[in-house]
Design an enzyme around this catalytic site. Sequence first.
Site, PDB file in Angstrom:
ATOM      1  N   GLY A   1     -27.012 -13.058 -22.600  1.00 25.07           N
ATOM      2  CA  GLY A   1     -27.891 -14.238 -22.504  1.00 25.07           C
ATOM      3  C   GLY A   1     -28.891 -14.256 -23.651  1.00 25.07           C
ATOM      4  O   GLY A   1     -29.491 -13.241 -23.973  1.00 25.07           O
TER       5      GLY A   1
ATOM      6  N   ARG B   1     -20.724 -13.824 -23.875  1.00 23.23           N
ATOM      7  CA  ARG B   1     -20.375 -12.671 -23.045  1.00 23.23           C
ATOM      8  C   ARG B   1     -18.873 -12.508 -23.261  1.00 23.23           C
ATOM      9  O   ARG B   1     -18.086 -13.323 -22.803  1.00 23.23           O
ATOM     10  CB  ARG B   1     -20.694 -12.945 -21.578  1.00 23.23           C
ATOM     11  CG  ARG B   1     -22.179 -13.304 -21.335  1.00 23.23           C
ATOM     12  CD  ARG B   1     -22.487 -13.331 -19.850  1.00 23.23           C
ATOM     13  NE  ARG B   1     -23.745 -14.005 -19.555  1.00 23.23           N
ATOM     14  CZ  ARG B   1     -24.953 -13.430 -19.621  1.00 23.23           C
ATOM     15  NH1 ARG B   1     -25.061 -12.175 -19.991  1.00 23.23           N
ATOM     16  NH2 ARG B   1     -26.032 -14.107 -19.309  1.00 23.23           N
TER      17      ARG B   1
ATOM     18  N   ASP C   1     -28.240  -5.527 -20.517  1.00 22.17           N
ATOM     19  CA  ASP C   1     -27.452  -4.394 -20.015  1.00 22.17           C
ATOM     20  C   ASP C   1     -25.969  -4.469 -20.388  1.00 22.17           C
ATOM     21  O   ASP C   1     -25.358  -3.453 -20.732  1.00 22.17           O
ATOM     22  CB  ASP C   1     -27.644  -4.196 -18.510  1.00 22.17           C
ATOM     23  CG  ASP C   1     -27.357  -5.442 -17.690  1.00 22.17           C
ATOM     24  OD1 ASP C   1     -27.106  -6.515 -18.286  1.00 22.17           O
ATOM     25  OD2 ASP C   1     -27.373  -5.356 -16.458  1.00 22.17           O
TER      26      ASP C   1
ATOM     27  N   THR D   1     -33.484  -9.507 -23.377  1.00 23.66           N
ATOM     28  CA  THR D   1     -33.061 -10.207 -22.159  1.00 23.66           C
ATOM     29  C   THR D   1     -34.308 -10.665 -21.424  1.00 23.66           C
ATOM     30  O   THR D   1     -35.308  -9.952 -21.404  1.00 23.66           O
ATOM     31  CB  THR D   1     -32.231  -9.295 -21.216  1.00 23.66           C
ATOM     32  OG1 THR D   1     -32.180  -9.911 -19.911  1.00 23.66           O
ATOM     33  CG2 THR D   1     -32.819  -7.905 -21.042  1.00 23.66           C
TER      34      THR D   1
ATOM     35  N   ASP E   1     -34.593 -10.715 -18.370  1.00 21.11           N
ATOM     36  CA  ASP E   1     -34.649 -10.044 -17.066  1.00 21.11           C
ATOM     37  C   ASP E   1     -35.582  -8.831 -17.016  1.00 21.11           C
ATOM     38  O   ASP E   1     -35.959  -8.377 -15.938  1.00 21.11           O
ATOM     39  CB  ASP E   1     -33.250  -9.600 -16.630  1.00 21.11           C
ATOM     40  CG  ASP E   1     -32.372 -10.770 -16.237  1.00 21.11           C
ATOM     41  OD1 ASP E   1     -32.868 -11.910 -16.243  1.00 21.11           O
ATOM     42  OD2 ASP E   1     -31.190 -10.548 -15.921  1.00 21.11           O
TER      43      ASP E   1
ATOM     44  N   ASP F   1     -34.948  -5.725 -17.433  1.00 19.65           N
ATOM     45  CA  ASP F   1     -34.348  -4.737 -16.533  1.00 19.65           C
ATOM     46  C   ASP F   1     -33.748  -3.537 -17.258  1.00 19.65           C
ATOM     47  O   ASP F   1     -32.811  -2.916 -16.770  1.00 19.65           O
ATOM     48  CB  ASP F   1     -33.272  -5.416 -15.661  1.00 19.65           C
ATOM     49  CG  ASP F   1     -32.198  -6.082 -16.501  1.00 19.65           C
ATOM     50  OD1 ASP F   1     -32.351  -6.153 -17.733  1.00 19.65           O
ATOM     51  OD2 ASP F   1     -31.196  -6.533 -15.918  1.00 19.65           O
TER      52      ASP F   1
ATOM     53  N   ARG G   1     -30.886 -11.458 -12.712  1.00 22.23           N
ATOM     54  CA  ARG G   1     -29.638 -11.198 -11.978  1.00 22.23           C
ATOM     55  C   ARG G   1     -29.818 -10.117 -10.906  1.00 22.23           C
ATOM     56  O   ARG G   1     -29.498 -10.321  -9.751  1.00 22.23           O
ATOM     57  CB  ARG G   1     -28.532 -10.816 -12.957  1.00 22.23           C
ATOM     58  CG  ARG G   1     -27.159 -10.901 -12.340  1.00 22.23           C
ATOM     59  CD  ARG G   1     -26.091 -10.393 -13.254  1.00 22.23           C
ATOM     60  NE  ARG G   1     -25.858 -11.229 -14.411  1.00 22.23           N
ATOM     61  CZ  ARG G   1     -26.102 -10.869 -15.675  1.00 22.23           C
ATOM     62  NH1 ARG G   1     -26.590  -9.670 -15.932  1.00 22.23           N
ATOM     63  NH2 ARG G   1     -25.850 -11.669 -16.673  1.00 22.23           N
TER      64      ARG G   1
HETATM   65  O1  F6P Z   1     -29.352 -11.984 -18.225  1.00 26.60           O
HETATM   66  C1  F6P Z   1     -30.134 -13.100 -18.356  1.00 26.60           C
HETATM   67  C2  F6P Z   1     -29.738 -14.152 -17.356  1.00 26.60           C
HETATM   68  O2  F6P Z   1     -30.478 -15.314 -17.624  1.00 26.60           O
HETATM   69  C3  F6P Z   1     -29.888 -13.758 -15.893  1.00 26.60           C
HETATM   70  O3  F6P Z   1     -31.201 -13.857 -15.442  1.00 26.60           O
HETATM   71  C4  F6P Z   1     -28.941 -14.708 -15.243  1.00 26.60           C
HETATM   72  O4  F6P Z   1     -28.466 -14.191 -14.025  1.00 26.60           O
HETATM   73  C5  F6P Z   1     -27.828 -14.822 -16.227  1.00 26.60           C
HETATM   74  O5  F6P Z   1     -28.369 -14.482 -17.498  1.00 26.60           O
HETATM   75  C6  F6P Z   1     -27.178 -16.190 -16.332  1.00 26.60           C
HETATM   76  O6  F6P Z   1     -26.130 -16.101 -17.213  1.00 26.60           O
HETATM   77  P1  F6P Z   1     -25.332 -17.337 -17.798  1.00 26.60           P
HETATM   78  O7  F6P Z   1     -26.209 -18.005 -18.808  1.00 26.60           O
HETATM   79  O8  F6P Z   1     -24.123 -16.728 -18.419  1.00 26.60           O
HETATM   80  O9  F6P Z   1     -25.050 -18.237 -16.649  1.00 26.60           O
END
Ligand code: F6P
Length: 323
Positions: free
Chosen positions: A15, A76, A107, A130, A132, A134, A176
């Site tokens: 992300g 991703r 992560d 990120t 998050d 985390d 997440r």
């Molecule tokens: O890892 C960052 C994040 O924004 C999380 O908080 C969330 O769960 C996820 O990415 C959403 O991912 P995507 O943009 O692939 O839907």
Amino acid sequence: MGKNINHIGVFTSGGDSPGMNAALYAIAKAAEINGIQVSGIQKGYEGMIDGNFIPMEPQQLQKTVHRGGTILKTSRSARFLTIEGRLMAMEMLQKNSIDSLIAIGGDGTFRGLLAFSELCKLPFIGIPGTIDNDLAGTDYTLGFDSAVNTAIHDIDKIRDTAESHNRIFLIEVMGRDSGYIAINSGLGTGADAILVPESGKDFIRLLNKLRNYDSEEAFIVVVSEGDELGTELVAAKIKEVNPQVDLRITKLGHVQRGGNPSASDRMLGIRLGVASVKALLNGKRNVMVGILNNELVLTPFGQVIKRHQVNQELQKLLKMFGS
Ligand code: F6P
């Protein structure tokens, strides 16, 4: 000393998060000062596999420090999860004479680096990027502060309408597996309850609190998307207990990932970007650069990805204010 560092490949992955562009600028600038070439790898691991490399010019990048997202784009990558994908990526790096890598991501990015390091023996350095927050080995990840500011800004607005209608609002924020955005945005907006994946008892406390709910007032609940019950189920259970309540759900979603980076995230990007180049020059490999207690620290990749936990002080605050 890392005298073998002549050509760094840099990429953003997972992300996007505000502050990534500041880090890219800092990497390009620090490398230029040390006479090192830098290539940007577009779309994260995907671009590495496909050989999508572009030159990184500090003079151009300095105009992007204030911008959210990542100018290198991100993804991703499912292909990089396969050994074939990683072999193709390694081949592309060799073909382009890249002798070291700097990755910016969360992560998933670090899991990728760990797997890749078993195959590819180039020195890798990671930067925590990120929203998050985390990852272990740093107090803050790039983008977290900006995301919390965005969430706070939006929750303040929701409070205005909640108070006008005397409504219960469940506001879902990102994270997440991590409740950090929920805790910080919830505490920062005076929320009545905060639900996070790290705490199993918060829902019970919420229900107890709602027993005394006077429908003549607003009630704000900030729910982390990683909460074990999930926002819809929480709403349904509240309705079950008290069918009369006027309740709405708002999911803030990807708005939290965009927007101009905060001052802290810009500075974090600059500091970590420069530190990552310095780490390579000092012969370091397979470590993440982070900041703990305002000091730059290096943490081996294997220790960076951990089940997220909220520290004791925050847990106490959560209990005191958040439910
Ligand atoms: O890892 C960052 C994040 O924004 C999380 O908080 C969330 O769960 C996820 O990415 C959403 O991912 P995507 O943009 O692939 O839907």
